[in-house]
Enzyme design. Sequence first.
Site, PDB file in Angstrom:
ATOM      1  N   ASN A 185       0.886  -1.177   0.000  1.00  0.00           N
ATOM      2  CA  ASN A 185       0.000   0.000   0.000  1.00  0.00           C
ATOM      3  C   ASN A 185       0.914   1.215   0.000  1.00  0.00           C
ATOM      4  O   ASN A 185       1.478   1.581   1.018  1.00  0.00           O
ATOM      5  CB  ASN A 185      -0.890  -0.030   1.239  1.00  0.00           C
TER       6      ASN A 185
ATOM      7  N   ARG B 139      -2.480  -1.983  -3.620  1.00  0.00           N
ATOM      8  CA  ARG B 139      -3.669  -1.146  -3.485  1.00  0.00           C
ATOM      9  C   ARG B 139      -3.523   0.038  -4.432  1.00  0.00           C
ATOM     10  O   ARG B 139      -2.521   0.744  -4.409  1.00  0.00           O
ATOM     11  CB  ARG B 139      -3.782  -0.643  -2.053  1.00  0.00           C
TER      12      ARG B 139
ATOM     13  N   HIS C 142     -13.043   3.034  -0.737  1.00  0.00           N
ATOM     14  CA  HIS C 142     -13.067   2.045   0.361  1.00  0.00           C
ATOM     15  C   HIS C 142     -13.696   0.726  -0.095  1.00  0.00           C
ATOM     16  O   HIS C 142     -14.166  -0.064   0.731  1.00  0.00           O
ATOM     17  CB  HIS C 142     -13.913   2.537   1.560  1.00  0.00           C
TER      18      HIS C 142
ATOM     19  N   ARG D 251     -12.231  15.710   6.836  1.00  0.00           N
ATOM     20  CA  ARG D 251     -12.991  16.111   5.638  1.00  0.00           C
ATOM     21  C   ARG D 251     -14.428  16.455   6.006  1.00  0.00           C
ATOM     22  O   ARG D 251     -15.022  15.805   6.866  1.00  0.00           O
ATOM     23  CB  ARG D 251     -13.018  14.978   4.604  1.00  0.00           C
TER      24      ARG D 251
ATOM     25  N   GLU E  23      -8.228  -5.004   5.079  1.00  0.00           N
ATOM     26  CA  GLU E  23      -8.056  -4.684   3.662  1.00  0.00           C
ATOM     27  C   GLU E  23      -6.880  -5.437   3.044  1.00  0.00           C
ATOM     28  O   GLU E  23      -6.929  -5.832   1.886  1.00  0.00           O
ATOM     29  CB  GLU E  23      -7.902  -3.166   3.490  1.00  0.00           C
TER      30      GLU E  23
END
Length: 408
Positions: free
Chosen positions: A8, A101, A190, A251, A394
Amino acid sequence: MTPVLVINSGSSSFKYQLLDMDTERTLASGLVERIGDALGVARHTVYAAPTDGPAAAFLDATRTRELPIADHTAGFGVMLEAFESDGPSLTDSPPGAVGHRVVHGGARFFEPTLITPLVEINIDELAVLAPLHNPANLAGIRAARAAFPDVPHVAVFDTAFHQTLSPAAYTYAIDAEIAASHRIRRYGFHGTSHKFVSDAAAAFLGRPLSELKQIVFHLGNGASVTAIDGGRSIDTSMGFTPLEGLVMGTRSGDIDPAALFHLSRRAGMSIDELDDLVNRRSGLLGLAGSNDLRDIRAAIARGDERAMLGFEVYVHRLRSYAGAYLAQLGGADVISFTAGVGENAPAVRAGALATLGFAGVEIDPVRNEAPERGIRIISTDASAVTVLVVPTDEELEIARQTLGAARP
Ligand code: AMP
């Protein structure tokens, strides 16, 4: 043993994990960061085989080194050295495949994809849509392909799971030609986590995925919620970028775009300043001074009113999406919570679903508050909708998809 290495990669760091896919056990993991700084940091952890008890791996040893790491290629050299010195040796037992990823697959990539020079070009071209992420992902891919030239490399895209959205769900109501020429639409993110959690929920309940209507709340520092019908994403809260939707750590999530025009015209803020405002200085941080929900809860306990409002805004948004997705799905069988906040904050879970008694959603307060860690039910036995906490993984999902795509 079938080792798969998962990468990743960010712009100045990358994380890695080596899994044995025969047992789906993590053998080692690590982080190489501050790439390009005067002094970089490399941390490598080796996990020993569990001797007895639950199958979870237990920590064996972590070693941290500080040294200059010029670029991603140098970082991979440092990672390889760590595998050789601390184990498990990748020379003796090289990975059968490497999974990467990749944040943005645009409308082109809807499944895990074997990386070829053409795929690299496509990922590079999609940097228009993800200028911060795709170039960083690609730097990792190039360095990894140089380090492991003879094994299959597979790209697993954050957007891929949402490629099942219908045009009605992914189209923004703006001028159609402008939208088409600039590829403005909802992509959703996601996806790896939403897929992992919805698959895990079905397996845990012993129900066929194809028969379940599910809502998955992935609530970490970034946060999104997805409506999943029979294993297919039909709606998701993140859109053209990961900015849209829920209130997140830093955010804003949903905001009237006209508020930004107003700030530009009236406050003279530049596009970059507005970008910084809504992506990095908003959310829980902007509302209450910390992007970490633990700090917010501690501040609420002290009577801090900003923290109370921040929490209420966060939960109000969750409820709005829960209601919207119940409507889009025509009811739900399962609602799951995952990621840092979703797995660890009972007050958020309770708040998000508190008003949904009319839809057959009933959380059991004792189960919800129990300090357990694994996948578990937190609804009452009488609840028509099963509510779960599902720890996401993940890396494991990327490794599974990598193996599937790498095998001919
Ligand atoms: P993630 O992006 O999934 O790693 O989630 C990170 C976020 O999870 C942190 O910023 C916290 O807001 C939240 N978090 C982690 N641990 C806890 C906890 N024990 N209680 C409440 N929130 C937590």
